[in-house]
Scaffold this motif. Structure first.
Motif, PDB file in Angstrom:
ATOM      1  N   ASN A   1       2.840   3.725  -4.104  1.00 11.92           N
ATOM      2  CA  ASN A   1       2.360   5.060  -4.462  1.00 11.92           C
ATOM      3  C   ASN A   1       2.514   6.558  -4.426  1.00 11.92           C
TER       4      ASN A   1
ATOM      5  N   TRP B   1      -5.271   8.255   2.875  1.00  4.25           N
ATOM      6  CA  TRP B   1      -5.255   7.133   2.813  1.00  4.25           C
ATOM      7  C   TRP B   1      -4.771   5.895   1.477  1.00  4.25           C
ATOM      8  N   SER B   2      -3.721   4.935   1.349  1.00  3.18           N
ATOM      9  CA  SER B   2      -4.091   3.441   0.392  1.00  3.18           C
ATOM     10  C   SER B   2      -4.063   2.764   0.762  1.00  3.18           C
TER      11      SER B   2
ATOM     12  N   ALA C   1       0.574  -1.404   0.297  1.00  2.00           N
ATOM     13  CA  ALA C   1       0.278  -0.309  -0.071  1.00  2.00           C
ATOM     14  C   ALA C   1       0.581   1.466  -0.416  1.00  2.00           C
TER      15      ALA C   1
ATOM     16  N   THR D   1      -1.360  -0.835  -5.902  1.00  2.00           N
ATOM     17  CA  THR D   1      -1.894  -0.039  -4.719  1.00  2.00           C
ATOM     18  C   THR D   1      -2.767   1.365  -5.622  1.00  2.00           C
ATOM     19  N   TYR D   2      -3.734   0.992  -4.632  1.00  2.00           N
ATOM     20  CA  TYR D   2      -5.170   2.770  -5.338  1.00  2.00           C
ATOM     21  C   TYR D   2      -5.181   3.472  -4.036  1.00  2.00           C
ATOM     22  N   MET D   3      -5.240   4.478  -4.412  1.00  2.00           N
ATOM     23  CA  MET D   3      -5.365   6.199  -3.209  1.00  2.00           C
ATOM     24  C   MET D   3      -6.834   6.375  -3.253  1.00  2.00           C
TER      25      MET D   3
ATOM     26  N   GLN E   1       3.615   3.898 -12.944  1.00  2.00           N
ATOM     27  CA  GLN E   1       1.730   5.104 -12.343  1.00  2.00           C
ATOM     28  C   GLN E   1       0.921   4.146 -13.271  1.00  2.00           C
TER      29      GLN E   1
ATOM     30  N   ARG F   1      -4.952   7.695  -9.802  1.00  2.00           N
ATOM     31  CA  ARG F   1      -5.139   6.939  -7.933  1.00  2.00           C
ATOM     32  C   ARG F   1      -3.970   5.455  -7.581  1.00  2.00           C
TER      33      ARG F   1
END
Length: 321
Positions: A72, A151-152, A69, A144-146, A100, A104
């Motif tokens: 990012n 928070w991610s 996580a 990973t996602y924002m 990337q 996000r």
């Protein structure tokens, strides 16, 4: 980006439920598992701060191997190469690539190879039959996602191979993590379940468990000093009787924006390595490290003692294209 509390709570509940179900299964077994090479640190910065440091928010591609996580914060199209000199002539080589995807998302791919070198094969009466090689391989892919500005959430899948002469095994593992970073106040939090999954092909008849760990960490940057302190619970699922032996502590010093120095201490590692009449750990548990950034190139080095008889050296070098 607006805060979506429902998404964050859902991710946290999903993570907690899956981790504690896995944790219950692991606790019922012995602490020793198969694929112990997964416990060997790969990130120099994480290792320098005491080991399994899951809270860092850094431009460091090797954090994929600690908390999926947290990637990012890594620059787009970053390639990182790593080398670890471990005990008894054991060496590990690896690579991680971060890309990337959209506003996000971030994707990470990596592979690690741990070589034990050549060994002598003998019979029970010590007749030499020849030489054979032994190695462990870890291939991983993470995303990973924002969830919002702070928070991610991240997940990573891993395929593990062990090859010991004519014997081999295969396992599939997963890491699930959450990360929080408030850059204004300097707070970083990380929660990750590492090595969920199981063995699909055993070396022998008995299937071994993966070395599951539920880790939690907090880091805090000081506003008026170039310091950051890190507190980590590296393995909540195997709780020790003394609270002091369940933690690892670390401190970063930033002489400039391009450099970092770190020191860490792992009390449990020090206790496990106590030997001899003096009952001393001989430096085990202590770790040191430093890093340098020059434009798109970064290098990090860490030293630590994971055995009383030998020290370990970790080197990370990365470049952003």
């Amino acid at each position: 980006m607006k805060t979506n509390t429902r998404h964050i709570l859902s991710a946290a509940l999903l993570l907690s439920a899956s981790l504690f179900r896995a944790g219950d299964a692991v606790i019922a077994q012995e602490y020793s598992t198969g694929y112990e090479f997964m416990r060997i640190p790969t990130s120099a910065h994480s290792a320098a701060l005491g080991g399994n440091t899951v809270s860092l928010a850094e431009d460091d591609a090797t954090l994929l191997l600690v908390n999926p996580a947290a990637i990012n914060y890594v620059a787009d199209k970053t390639l990182s190469l790593d080398y670890t000199s471990y005990i008894s002539g054991t060496n590990k080589l690896g690579a991680v690539f971060i890309k990337q995807t959209g506003e996000r998302g971030t994707v990470g791919l990596g592979a690690q190879v741990l070589s034990y070198g050549e060994m002598t094969e003998t019979t029970s009466d010590m007749t030499v039959l020849g030489k054979y090689s032994a190695s462990d391989i870890d291939v991983q892919g993470g995303y990973t996602y924002m969830l919002d500005e702070r928070w991610s959430g991240g997940v990573q899948a891993k395929i593990l191979f062990s090859n010991y002469g004519e014997f081999n095994s295969t396992a599939i593992g997963f890491d699930i993590g959450l990360h929080y970073y408030d850059s204004g106040r300097g707070w970083m939090l990380g929660l990750v379940g590492q090595n969920l999954g199981g063995q699909i092909k055993a070396l022998h008849e008995t299937h071994e468990a993966l070395p599951f760990a539920l880790a939690f960490g907090v880091s805090r940057e000081l506003a008026n000093a170039p310091l950051r302190f890190t507190f980590t619970l590296p393995d909540i699922t195997h709780w020790q009787k003394t609270f002091f032996h369940n933690i690892s502590l670390g401190c970063d010093i930033f002489p400039s924006k391009q450099t970092w120095l770190a020191i860490g201490y792992n009390p449990l590692r020090a206790r496990e390595m106590r030997t001899g009449k003096d009952d001393k750990s001989h430096g085990a548990g202590l770790s040191l490290g430093g890093g340098l950034s020059i434009k798109d190139f970064k290098v990090g080095v860490a030293w630590g003692k994971y055995h009383v008889a030998a020290s370990s050296l970790i080197i990370n070098a990365s470049y952003s294209f």
